[in-house]
Motif scaffolding. Structure first.
Motif, PDB file in Angstrom:
ATOM      1  N   ARG A 141      10.272 -42.798 -10.809  1.00 16.40           N
ATOM      2  CA  ARG A 141      10.336 -42.895 -12.271  1.00 16.40           C
ATOM      3  C   ARG A 141      11.263 -41.830 -12.861  1.00 16.40           C
ATOM      4  NH1 ARG A 141       8.483 -40.886 -16.876  1.00 16.40           N
ATOM      5  NH2 ARG A 141       7.655 -39.058 -15.797  1.00 16.40           N
ATOM      6  N   GLN A 142      11.120 -40.580 -12.403  1.00 15.92           N
ATOM      7  CA  GLN A 142      11.968 -39.500 -12.906  1.00 15.92           C
ATOM      8  C   GLN A 142      13.432 -39.729 -12.542  1.00 15.92           C
ATOM      9  OE1 GLN A 142      10.471 -35.688 -11.649  1.00 15.92           O
ATOM     10  NE2 GLN A 142       8.569 -35.886 -12.800  1.00 15.92           N
ATOM     11  N   ASP A 172       3.240 -38.842  -4.606  1.00 17.49           N
ATOM     12  CA  ASP A 172       4.180 -38.459  -5.664  1.00 17.49           C
ATOM     13  C   ASP A 172       5.403 -39.374  -5.713  1.00 17.49           C
ATOM     14  OD1 ASP A 172       2.576 -36.288  -6.351  1.00 17.49           O
ATOM     15  OD2 ASP A 172       3.595 -34.931  -4.962  1.00 17.49           O
ATOM     16  N   ARG A 189      -1.519 -39.886 -13.825  1.00 23.04           N
ATOM     17  CA  ARG A 189      -0.251 -39.813 -13.119  1.00 23.04           C
ATOM     18  C   ARG A 189       0.116 -41.224 -12.669  1.00 23.04           C
ATOM     19  NH1 ARG A 189      -0.777 -39.910  -7.629  1.00 23.04           N
ATOM     20  NH2 ARG A 189      -2.888 -39.816  -6.809  1.00 23.04           N
ATOM     21  N   TYR A 190       1.331 -41.372 -12.192  1.00 20.60           N
ATOM     22  CA  TYR A 190       1.803 -42.686 -11.760  1.00 20.60           C
ATOM     23  C   TYR A 190       1.411 -42.907 -10.302  1.00 20.60           C
ATOM     24  CZ  TYR A 190       4.317 -42.622 -16.137  1.00 20.60           C
ATOM     25  OH  TYR A 190       4.622 -42.572 -17.473  1.00 20.60           O
ATOM     26  N   GLU A 239       6.123 -41.230  -9.109  1.00 21.44           N
ATOM     27  CA  GLU A 239       6.639 -40.296 -10.120  1.00 21.44           C
ATOM     28  C   GLU A 239       8.069 -39.894  -9.810  1.00 21.44           C
ATOM     29  OE1 GLU A 239       6.976 -37.771 -13.383  1.00 21.44           O
ATOM     30  OE2 GLU A 239       5.573 -39.406 -12.949  1.00 21.44           O
TER      31      GLU A 239
END
Length: 326
Positions: A246-247, A240, A186-187, A243
């Motif tokens: 990024r999304q 999180d 995961r990031y 992520e």
């Protein structure tokens, strides 16, 4: 052993660094103007070092150059292009580093556990290595370069006071740890950054693109998507956040790409209509040339009427704004 000369500066013994490795006891250092690269391990373990005077000819800081210089509080690196792996690792009292507009690369763990570092302005940075600013607990604000291309895994993990970043709108800025179990990947760039709640965009490319979109509805939707991150990020769990960012970037870019596609489709259709309208107007003008001459006012009126009836005036008014899209 380093080449050096000792100088007296207001009662303080100043070590003039000319290369190699400095003695462990130095407290005040002046980097000689002949030095372009501070060598690896140059001041490694100089726990009493409190001041370093640099110059504008320094291009790089080597591996572990200032490792564990716990009392060093500030340094000017405005001319540096590269800061190598572990260069300032565990400089616990380092509060301020001045980066110039030449710095492109910060290596892995370069500022690892620099607990006192408060702000980062990286106006030309391209690559930030993994764990580069890990556990910089006083860090509150980061201004990245629009040239930024890569942020390594856990680069800012543990920066639990970090509140704001300014970052370019790009895909694939965050990298994954390729050595890790793929099923758990995961990031993790901002793991533990509980206070991170604001993301601003640097660079004007996205603003120009949005303002160039012809339909107000399109502009509104893209702008809403851009602002969405600062609505959701405060409530996103700390592990999180990378992520989520990024999304969000992907979603903004996807929406921009969609409307740019729609924009160009309208351009293509509009150009076709414009060509047909002008073609029809030209045929009508040729037809006029073979007729008996009429009064000038009648010719002007006829041409105006043709522009209206063939749609050329509408096409010119509404299509030309499409033709320039940033």
């Amino acid at each position: 052993m380093a080449d050096h000369a000792d100088e007296e500066d207001e009662g303080v013994n100043v070590f003039v660094y000319m290369g190699g490795r400095a003695p462990q006891h130095v407290t005040h250092v002046r980097i000689d103007e002949s030095v372009e690269a501070i060598e690896e391990n140059a001041f490694n373990g100089c726990e009493h070092l409190v001041q370093v005077e640099t110059h504008d000819g320094i291009r790089s800081v080597g591996f572990r150059a200032f490792y564990n210089c716990r009392l060093l509080r500030r340094i000017n690196l405005r001319s540096a292009v590269e800061i190598d792996v572990w260069a300032f690792n565990q400089c616990e009292h380092l509060e301020s580093v001045e980066f110039g507009d030449k710095l492109e690369t910060i290596g892995a763990s370069a500022f690892y556990r620099c607990h006192s570092l408060q702000h980062l302005n990286l106006p030309s940075i391209i690559t930030i290595g993994r764990l580069a600013f890990y556990n910089c607990k006083a860090l509150t604000d980061i201004e990245f370069s629009e040239r930024l291309d890569k942020i390594g895994t856990n680069a800012f993990s543990g920066c639990d006071r970090l509140e704001r970043i300014a970052i370019p709108l790009k895909r694939d800025l965050f990298t994954l740890d390729r050595s890790a179990d793929r099923s758990w990947q995961r990031y993790e760039q901002f793991d533990g950054c509980h206070q991170l709640k604001t993301v601003d965009l640097v660079g004007g490319a996205h603003t120009k693109t949005v303002s160039s979109l012809h339909m107000e509805k399109w502009r509104t939707e893209v702008e809403e998507e851009i602002h969405r991150i600062n609505q959701v990020l405060p409530n996103t769990p700390a592990d999180d956040k990378a992520e989520a960012i990024r999304q969000w970037m992907d979603a903004v870019l996807d929406k921009m790409d969609h409307y740019k596609g729609e924009h160009y489709r309208y351009v293509k259709e509009g150009i076709t209509l414009l060509e047909l309208a002008l073609w029809k107007a030209r045929l009508d003008e040729k037809e006029d040339s073979g007729r008996t001459k009429k009064a000038k006012i009648d010719v002007d009126s006829a041409r105006k009427e043709r522009r209206i009836t063939c749609g050329a005036d509408v096409v010119i008014k509404n299509v030309l704004p499409f033709l320039k899209l940033n």
